[in-house]
Design a protein around this motif. Structure first.
Motif: not given
Length: 217
Positions: A2, A4, A26-29, A57, A61
């Motif tokens: 993820k 951010y 990428l899982d973009q937030i 994963d 962080c």
């Protein structure tokens, strides 16, 4: 993984450019820095509240754009943005640091030059503009006879400086880089790439709030 981020911000764009160049999904937030609720939710993940932030994963962080870029480069196969050899990597890291120095000036000028004239710190503005001009002159000299800063392809060295210069122009802090012809050609070369076009398209959905440019820093 993820990520951010706030897509219009140059430090977030550093990571996106590296990821898109390397073909990493990428899982973009999106975290909007001006939304108190968004910041509160993000604080539960990373209390310091700095963007961008990669969460692996495994739940680790990983803050700071250059560290994230290097991590993504290390975990993927193919042509590297940063050489694996530590000594060979040092000159590329040096250009990245120049880019971050430029980004520091970029962030200040984006706020300061849009304040009413009577509220502007003209001395500090000129100091930051001098940093910009001197850095652009150094980059111009480094680019003489080359397509990119270190090799005949985009690498780790190019990403930070390009993101800073693009922001300086889009913010109106400078009116272009024509006085630095090598930088001008290099900027055009990078910003015509599909990866950069994608970044610009995605940034359109994250507009700055009204009056943001005039807020004091």
């Amino acid at each position: 993984m993820k990520l951010y981020l706030f897509p219009p911000a140059p430090f977030s764009r550093k990571v996106l450019l590296a990821a898109y160049e390397r073909g990493i999904a990428l899982d973009q937030i999106v975290v909007t820095p001006f939304d108190p609720e968004a910041k509160k939710a993000f604080r539960s993940i990373y209390p310091i509240v700095t963007l961008p932030l990669l969460v692996t994963d495994a739940g680790v962080c990983m803050p700071e754009s250059s560290i994230i870029m290097e991590y993504l480069d290390l975990i993927t196969l193919g042509e590297q943005l940063l050489p694996r050899d530590p000594v060979q990597a040092l000159p590329l890291r040096a250009f990245d640091r120049q880019g971050d120095l430029l980004l520091g000036a970029t962030q200040y000028l984006a706020f300061a030059m849009r304040k009413p004239a009577e509220l502007q710190n003209t001395s500090r503005i000129e100091t930051n503009l001098r940093t910009v001009r001197e850095t652009l002159s150094m980059l111009d000299a480094s680019l003489a006879g080359k397509s990119f800063l270190m090799e005949e392809r985009l690498t780790f060295a190019d990403i930070g400086p390009i993101c800073a210069i693009a922001s300086l122009i889009s913010d109106g802090s400078i009116h272009g880089v024509e006085p630095w012809p090598e930088v001008h050609r290099w900027l055009e070369r990078v910003t015509e790439r599909p990866s950069w076009m994608r970044i610009l398209e995605e940034s359109k959905v994250c507009a700055l709030p009204p009056g943001f440019a005039a807020r004091p820093k």
